[in-house]
Design an enzyme around this catalytic site. Structure first.
Site, PDB file in Angstrom:
ATOM      1  N   ASP A 364       0.771  -1.239   0.000  1.00 34.33           N
ATOM      2  CA  ASP A 364       0.000   0.000   0.000  1.00 34.33           C
ATOM      3  C   ASP A 364       0.804   1.290   0.000  1.00 34.33           C
ATOM      4  O   ASP A 364       0.251   2.349  -0.323  1.00 34.33           O
ATOM      5  CB  ASP A 364      -0.978  -0.010   1.184  1.00 34.33           C
ATOM      6  N   TYR A 452     -10.249  -0.900   1.598  1.00 32.07           N
ATOM      7  CA  TYR A 452      -9.999  -1.034   3.029  1.00 32.07           C
ATOM      8  C   TYR A 452      -9.826   0.325   3.685  1.00 32.07           C
ATOM      9  O   TYR A 452      -9.188   1.221   3.145  1.00 32.07           O
ATOM     10  CB  TYR A 452      -8.744  -1.873   3.286  1.00 32.07           C
ATOM     11  N   HIS A 501      -7.081 -13.897   2.108  1.00 33.62           N
ATOM     12  CA  HIS A 501      -5.991 -12.930   1.999  1.00 33.62           C
ATOM     13  C   HIS A 501      -5.366 -12.708   3.368  1.00 33.62           C
ATOM     14  O   HIS A 501      -5.961 -12.979   4.400  1.00 33.62           O
ATOM     15  CB  HIS A 501      -6.478 -11.605   1.400  1.00 33.62           C
ATOM     16  N   HIS A 503      -3.138  -9.876   5.715  1.00 33.96           N
ATOM     17  CA  HIS A 503      -2.645  -8.515   5.931  1.00 33.96           C
ATOM     18  C   HIS A 503      -1.389  -8.557   6.783  1.00 33.96           C
ATOM     19  O   HIS A 503      -1.302  -9.292   7.763  1.00 33.96           O
ATOM     20  CB  HIS A 503      -3.686  -7.678   6.672  1.00 33.96           C
ATOM     21  N   ASP A 510      12.524   2.977  16.760  1.00 37.45           N
ATOM     22  CA  ASP A 510      13.916   3.319  17.051  1.00 37.45           C
ATOM     23  C   ASP A 510      14.012   3.661  18.537  1.00 37.45           C
ATOM     24  O   ASP A 510      13.719   4.770  18.953  1.00 37.45           O
ATOM     25  CB  ASP A 510      14.322   4.507  16.174  1.00 37.45           C
ATOM     26  N   ASP A 512      15.572   4.443  22.142  1.00 44.39           N
ATOM     27  CA  ASP A 512      16.698   5.076  22.834  1.00 44.39           C
ATOM     28  C   ASP A 512      16.366   5.063  24.322  1.00 44.39           C
ATOM     29  O   ASP A 512      15.849   6.044  24.859  1.00 44.39           O
ATOM     30  CB  ASP A 512      16.897   6.521  22.361  1.00 44.39           C
ATOM     31  N   GLU A 553      23.116  -9.092  14.193  1.00 44.19           N
ATOM     32  CA  GLU A 553      21.832  -8.891  13.529  1.00 44.19           C
ATOM     33  C   GLU A 553      21.180 -10.210  13.131  1.00 44.19           C
ATOM     34  O   GLU A 553      19.967 -10.382  13.276  1.00 44.19           O
ATOM     35  CB  GLU A 553      22.033  -8.006  12.292  1.00 44.19           C
ATOM     36  N   ASN A 648      24.783  -7.989   6.384  1.00 47.58           N
ATOM     37  CA  ASN A 648      26.176  -7.878   6.823  1.00 47.58           C
ATOM     38  C   ASN A 648      26.380  -8.299   8.272  1.00 47.58           C
ATOM     39  O   ASN A 648      27.501  -8.279   8.775  1.00 47.58           O
ATOM     40  CB  ASN A 648      26.702  -6.456   6.619  1.00 47.58           C
ATOM     41  N   GLU A 650      25.909  -7.189  11.392  1.00 44.39           N
ATOM     42  CA  GLU A 650      26.689  -6.325  12.266  1.00 44.39           C
ATOM     43  C   GLU A 650      26.404  -6.581  13.741  1.00 44.39           C
ATOM     44  O   GLU A 650      25.368  -7.140  14.112  1.00 44.39           O
ATOM     45  CB  GLU A 650      26.394  -4.859  11.929  1.00 44.39           C
TER      46      GLU A 650
END
Length: 690
Positions: A364, A452, A501, A503, A510, A512, A553, A648, A650
């Protein structure tokens, strides 16, 4: 004694000053995250259109061979620059705009993104690239109003050739030269089967209220890659379970009676099954009002521009045109918990028997999900007491567009106590009773993406819990019923199949917590068996908490199909509370999500974030989103691939600005440094709880 009291008063005063200063800096910095103003949008437009080397013309108009602005939105500052403002009170970074330009009037058409600055008086523009310098295929651009106008034109030509077929099938509905009892259409995406294509399955429907569930059994595949609409072609036709190579073949066989015809039942407006008019008997009284929210002494929250304060919480918000609702600098009692919590993507992948059904894989953001946040109705979408705010977007337009009352803020009671205890004396009375009302602040907007209606909520509790919630309503995306379709859905009306279907929603979070040096651990319970210390001939069996530190990761990318930890915990290893525990937040994962396609299967490459119920990555300004507006029409070779963020492998231990991802069946969070990315199932009300 007096000296000690003076020192105590001084410390208290310093604490109050620090808290006041932190609040002032948060309020001061909130405007860094505010969406572009109409004035800024106009200034950017005028500046770019005044650059002769770009050759920009008006966006609206039917010409496809033109250079024009498709999208304009805020370009966020780098995190370390923003934190200097939020944590030190320094000057705010220069405001910038991200502008998407379609260069169609040249030998090699392309899509180019620019960063324009400074605002509101721009003087420069520079090219913006994606991770790995991936080019944006011109065919991956979203559909514009200009292109839709030509799709309507070719449908007029197509349906003129099968007018009799459609008229007799639908009981008097038509698309060609229609003024009453008309047909409409839905276009399906992705537009092709591999990168570089632009061919779309289009299905016709009766144009009545709730037309999404009125398919008529006619679907057509149109190749519209060429910028000259006269060179568009029809590649395949489907009617009532039968495929044809062209429209003429269908018309000819219909006349000869050598195909299976269908006659749809007629519907009067009074008994139209798809309206929102209540039908049938209800025992709910409608002559008196139901319960309402009231604020006897006015609101207990404060909204100033895009800055909100409530019960110890403070945050800034914006509604990103390409994706939707986002909050920044989320603090509780003056301490930052998260730098960003933002909606990234919403997908709906379908199964079915008709070509349109089996091709439907909606991603979407490719429909500019953030721009379809229309006016909210008081008393229905939000309580009457809510604070309503306007939003402005610049998408497929020549001027800023105002969306009146498209976002609301309100406080509500949950109808459950936050906590309570009744201590009985078991003699008909009690020793004591205590209870606390549970009120929450709600930040809400919606996205009506075709059929929707997504209702996006961020909820803030008085005890420091923050919840992300999405509710899906509107209409189902239905297709024409065939007997084989029962393998992929349920019959919901005559000739109508409600398709299977899934969803998925994706969020970025993020975190902190007590600073930027955060780590991530998971916790599980295991049974332990040991000798009872006060009765040696017996054993004790009980649960024990087992912690697992995730240092890379890959180790913090949890795959669907694997056991998910009971608890996931993000914490600051360098900060402890007064009980000696490391300060942290737990993500409460309430979903029964699963993947939508096998790993690496064609379109799945564009939604690689959906492989993981939780993935944790290091935060990088070069990895700001997990999807893009181009993924819908080119999921095979996406310009943004979440898998690249963890490839990668990390280190994420005690890292500055880590990030995490959580995926559940309709919602996904991306958290930072732990910066998690999360995907959750849409039918689950609680999507994210810190």
């Amino acid at each position: 004694m007096a000296r000690c009291c003076c020192m105590l008063v001084l410390l208290v005063a310093l604490g109050v000053c620090a808290a006041s200063r932190g609040r002032e800096w948060a309020h001061h910095g909130a405007s860094m995250f505010a969406d572009l103003t109409p004035r800024e949008m106009r200034d950017v437009r005028d500046y770019l259109q005044g650059k002769p080397e770009l050759g920009l013309t008006a966006t609206r108009g039917k010409d496809l061979k033109k250079n024009s602005i498709l999208l304009m939105e805020l370009h966020l500052p780098r995190k370390h620059e923003a934190l200097r403002t939020l944590d030190r009170g320094q000057a705010k970074p220069t405001r910038q705009a991200r502008v998407v330009v379609q260069f169609g009037n040249q030998a090699q058409p392309n899509i180019t993104e620019f960063i324009v600055s400074p605002l509101p008086f721009p003087t420069s523009y520079t090219g913006k690239t994606f991770k790995g310098d991936r080019p944006i295929r011109f065919e991956s651009r979203p559909i514009t109003a200009a292109e839709y106008s030509h799709i309507i034109d070719i449908l007029q030509k197509i349906t003129a050739k099968v007018h009799k077929v459609l008229f007799e099938t639908t009981g008097g509905f038509s698309f060609h030269n229609c003024t009453n009892r008309c047909l409409t259409f839905s276009d399906i995406a992705p537009r092709g089967l591999e990168s570089g294509e632009r061919r779309t399955w289009i299905m016709l429907q009766k144009f009545v209220e709730g037309y999404f569930i009125h398919p008529v059994g006619f679907e057509v595949l149109v190749n519209h890659k060429d910028l000259d609409p006269e060179r568009w072609t029809v590649e395949k036709v489907w009617y009532n379970g039968q495929y044809f190579d062209n429209v003429e073949e269908l018309a000819e066989r219909y006349e000869k009676g050598t195909l299976e015809k269908v006659q749809l039942p007629d519907h009067d407006d009074e008994d139209l099954y798809s309206t929102y008019i209540p039908r049938g008997h209800s025992n709910t009284r409608t002559d008196i009002h139901g319960p309402k929210l009231v604020e006897p002494q006015g609101p207990r929250y404060h909204v100033d521009g895009n800055f909100v304060e409530y019960a110890g919480w403070s945050f800034a918000f914006r509604v990103r045109s390409s994706a939707g609702l986002q909050i920044f600098d989320l603090r509780f009692n003056g301490e930052r918990i998260a730098y960003e919590v933002s909606l990234q993507e919403a997908i709906a992948f379908y199964s079915g028997d008709t070509p349109a059904a089996m091709q439907t894989k909606y991603i979407d953001a490719g429909w500019a999900m953030g721009t379809v946040d229309y006016e909210l109705a008081p008393g229905i979408d939000c309580p009457e007491i809510a604070t309503f705010l306007d939003l402005h977007h610049y998408y497929d337009t020549d001027k800023p567009m105002r969306y009146k009352n498209a976002l609301c803020v309100f406080e509500m009671t949950t109808g459950m106590p936050l906590r309570r205890h009744f201590n009985s004396n078991f003699q008909g009375s009690y020793n004591f009773f205590g209870g606390l009302e549970n009120h929450v602040l709600v930040l809400r907007t919606t996205s009506t993406v075709y059929n929707y209606d997504y209702i996006w909520d961020f909820l803030f509790y008085q005890n420091g819990v923050m919840e992300s919630r999405v509710s899906a309503t509107g209409y189902i995306h239905a297709t024409f019923f065939t007997p084989n379709g029962l393998h992929y859905g349920s019959k919901v009306y005559n000739f109508v199949l409600g398709n299977l279907h899934t969803h998925l929603i994706h969020y970025k979070v993020d975190l902190d917590i007590a600073g930027r040096e955060n780590s991530f651990e998971s916790m599980d319970l295991k049974y332990v068996n040991f000798t009872n210390p006060w009765s040696h001939k017996h054993s004790v069996v009980q649960s024990k908490l087992v912690k697992t530190q995730h240092q890379t990761e890959r180790s913090a990318a949890f795959r669907f199909g694997k056991k998910f930890p009971r608890y996931v915990h993000f914490y600051n290893p360098n900060e402890k509370n007064k009980w000696g525990h490391q300060k942290g937040y737990r993500i409460q994962y309430n979903s029964h999500a699963n993947s939508v396609l096998p790993r690496g299967w064609r379109e799945e490459n564009g939604i690689s974030w959906s492989r993981y119920p939780l993935a944790v990555t290091r935060h990088k300004d070069s990895e700001p989103t997990s999807s893009s507006i181009y993924t819908q029409n080119d999921p095979w070779e996406p310009v943004v691939s979440f898998e690249d963020y963890i490839r990668n492998n990390e280190d994420i231990t005690n890292q500055v600005r880590p990030a995490a991802t959580i995926t559940q069946l309709i919602l996904r969070f991306m958290l930072a440094a732990s910066q998690p990315w999360m995907t959750l199932l849409c039918i689950i009300p609680y999507l994210h709880r810190l």
